[in-house]
Design a protein around this motif. Sequence first.
Motif, mmCIF file in Angstrom:
data_model
loop_
_atom_site.group_PDB
_atom_site.id
_atom_site.type_symbol
_atom_site.label_atom_id
_atom_site.label_comp_id
_atom_site.label_asym_id
_atom_site.label_seq_id
_atom_site.Cartn_x
_atom_site.Cartn_y
_atom_site.Cartn_z
ATOM 1 N N ASN A 183 0.876 -1.178 0.000
ATOM 2 C CA ASN A 183 0.000 0.000 0.000
ATOM 3 C C ASN A 183 0.912 1.226 0.000
ATOM 4 O OD1 ASN A 183 -1.794 2.085 0.467
ATOM 5 N ND2 ASN A 183 -2.942 1.008 2.051
ATOM 6 N N TRP A 184 1.372 1.608 -1.173
ATOM 7 C CA TRP A 184 2.352 2.694 -1.254
ATOM 8 C C TRP A 184 1.733 4.049 -0.935
ATOM 9 C CZ3 TRP A 184 7.001 1.095 -0.935
ATOM 10 C CH2 TRP A 184 7.371 -0.151 -1.480
ATOM 11 N N THR A 185 0.430 4.169 -1.076
ATOM 12 C CA THR A 185 -0.224 5.441 -0.718
ATOM 13 C C THR A 185 -0.065 5.725 0.768
ATOM 14 O OG1 THR A 185 -1.856 5.158 -2.484
ATOM 15 C CG2 THR A 185 -2.408 6.687 -0.705
ATOM 16 N N ALA A 186 -0.336 4.723 1.592
ATOM 17 C CA ALA A 186 -0.196 4.901 3.036
ATOM 18 C C ALA A 186 1.249 5.189 3.410
ATOM 19 C CB ALA A 186 -0.692 3.656 3.770
ATOM 20 N N VAL A 187 2.172 4.444 2.814
ATOM 21 C CA VAL A 187 3.594 4.678 3.107
ATOM 22 C C VAL A 187 3.994 6.095 2.730
ATOM 23 C CG1 VAL A 187 5.942 3.981 2.538
ATOM 24 C CG2 VAL A 187 4.183 2.249 2.873
ATOM 25 N N GLY A 188 3.545 6.549 1.570
ATOM 26 C CA GLY A 188 3.886 7.899 1.130
ATOM 27 C C GLY A 188 3.354 8.968 2.060
ATOM 28 N N LEU A 189 2.095 8.826 2.493
ATOM 29 C CA LEU A 189 1.518 9.811 3.417
ATOM 30 C C LEU A 189 2.265 9.825 4.749
ATOM 31 C CD1 LEU A 189 -2.339 9.416 2.896
ATOM 32 C CD2 LEU A 189 -0.903 11.340 2.229
ATOM 33 N N ALA A 190 2.541 8.637 5.281
ATOM 34 C CA ALA A 190 3.223 8.569 6.579
ATOM 35 C C ALA A 190 4.608 9.196 6.509
ATOM 36 C CB ALA A 190 3.320 7.114 7.038
ATOM 37 N N LEU A 191 5.362 8.847 5.471
ATOM 38 C CA LEU A 191 6.716 9.389 5.348
ATOM 39 C C LEU A 191 6.690 10.883 5.079
ATOM 40 C CD1 LEU A 191 8.530 6.580 3.306
ATOM 41 C CD2 LEU A 191 8.632 7.036 5.762
ATOM 42 N N ALA A 192 5.717 11.357 4.303
ATOM 43 C CA ALA A 192 5.628 12.785 4.009
ATOM 44 C C ALA A 192 5.320 13.586 5.266
ATOM 45 C CB ALA A 192 4.558 13.025 2.937
ATOM 46 N N VAL A 193 4.360 13.107 6.042
ATOM 47 C CA VAL A 193 4.015 13.811 7.286
ATOM 48 C C VAL A 193 5.212 13.831 8.239
ATOM 49 C CG1 VAL A 193 2.593 13.692 9.365
ATOM 50 C CG2 VAL A 193 1.552 13.367 7.120
#
Length: 592
Positions: A183-193
């Motif tokens: 789930n790269w969307t979740a990973v991207g949001l978490a890392l961005a935040v």
Amino acid sequence: MSSSLPGRVWSSARSLLPARADLAAMGRNPRRDLLAGLTVAIVALPLALGFGVSSGLGAEAGLATAVVAGALAALFGGSNLQVSGPTGAMTVVLVPIVAEYGPGGVLSVGLIAGALLIALAVARAGRFMQYVPAPVVEGFTLGIACVIGLQEVPNALGVAKPEGDQILVVAWRAVEAFVRQPNWTAVGLALAVAAVMLIGARWRPAIPFSLVAVLAATLAAQLFHLDAAEPIGDLPAGLPAPSLSFLDPAALGSLLAPAVAVAALAALESLLSASVADGMTVGQQHDPDKELFGQGLANLAAPLFGGVPATGAIARTAVNVRTGAGSRLAALVHAAVLAVIVFAAAPLVSRIPLAALAGVLLATAVRMVEVGSLRAMARATRSDAVVLVLTAVATLALDLVYAVVIGLLVTGALALRAVAKQARMERISVVPHLPGEDRVAEHALLAEHIVAYRLDGPLFFADAHRFLLELSEVADVRVVILRMSRVSTIDATGALVLKGAVEKLNRRGIVVLTSGIRPGQRRVLDSVGAWELLRPEGREYATTTEAVEGARAHLRSAGVLPGTGTGTVPGPGTVPGPGPRPVSVITEESSR
């Protein structure tokens, strides 16, 4: 007596209530406190949501805790600057409780813990916080940071939380689930935040980048229809009515142990946070017993509204101090602003992606680790490094309270070892203690019959047996002199070891005399039956010179020295028969 008891109880209870000066301080600079409280509320919102979700009771539980516990702890606590609410450390403790007892068990545990905290406040236990060593605190904080980060792995990867209460196992299973279905969307949001928070904190520390990052992630999820970014879910518009429906009297006995752990953690973290706040300001000093009382009331009330157990929050307290708070008004404003959000903005808050909250907590975990402090502690001494690492590993692998207990026990053991190493026994010359002009003439003869030792430092269980070996192996002498005035302390073990050494010397025909033993040490020696062995015929010596004279008198009576002498001192190990006997004399400092 009976009439004065209620008065004493009331006086003790009244001393835990807010003082007039505490309340008056809230009116000195209300504008500054209002601004500080608003800033802290903005920082606290995503943390309260995240810790509520991580605890297993949901985001609404985190908000209820921040509002109810935050207000009560601010009003009744012992610090003017403390901000309380749900914390990562407490979440770590609550996860296994939720798994075993369910949400109702957590609320019951919080209620019991609140009562225990009030009992600790009445017992004036707050002052004991100062005895927690810095390596234990640093290791504890490092371990908590690791646990918080591992707890957020499922949400950060966008997978359902696997079953289990072992943090490492759950995190590994989450990684396996992610590998099977990324789930790269979740990973991207978490890392961005997390990146926005960490970089922003260095660039503009005064800006609440956690809220900025969460809002941006929420907008992105809505605008781009990121279905993989699972939101928090529906939140109630307001706090629930207070209720005790969660209580199960039959289960209270089994909940006592986890409640003790929660209370211990709440006390430790709250008092540590208050101490940090004092250190960041000038002229502020918290009252540890009042702080325990305030946290107790907060934890009694929060479960009634569906909130989880609360503690003082170091990160939010630090923000409060840095933004200029000067009184309890700032923490009260923080709770009030969060209450407004609960009532007015619940639909908006419910859309925040769980991955965004995971990013907030991952960044929080990283910021908890003070690399400079860890490096300094590790370089201080090998013992400090061992305690720090052991406490961190125990926090990660076991229970937080157990980790602190282990850290304290290891620190105590290492401290005893260090103190024991300071104790020593060294041989000294008896010649300076001889009277008159016969020192040189008798030196050679006395050297063949008398040996003197000086005991320095403590003689207790940690190192006493080393002295037994050294003392009992004395050979080819008739007098041994040990100077006792520099013995700082002696316990029952040390006294028994000394008694055994004396008895062993006596069996070999060596007499033991003493001098310079202090009254307190005399009582310990007498309690194990060693005192009579150390004062033949009831005689004791105050100075080394007197002890040497007693030894000379004995040697004369034995025919070793010329002259008849007076004041013969027969030793407890006197053996009939021809020939002289060796004599051992235990004495004190030459200055005495």
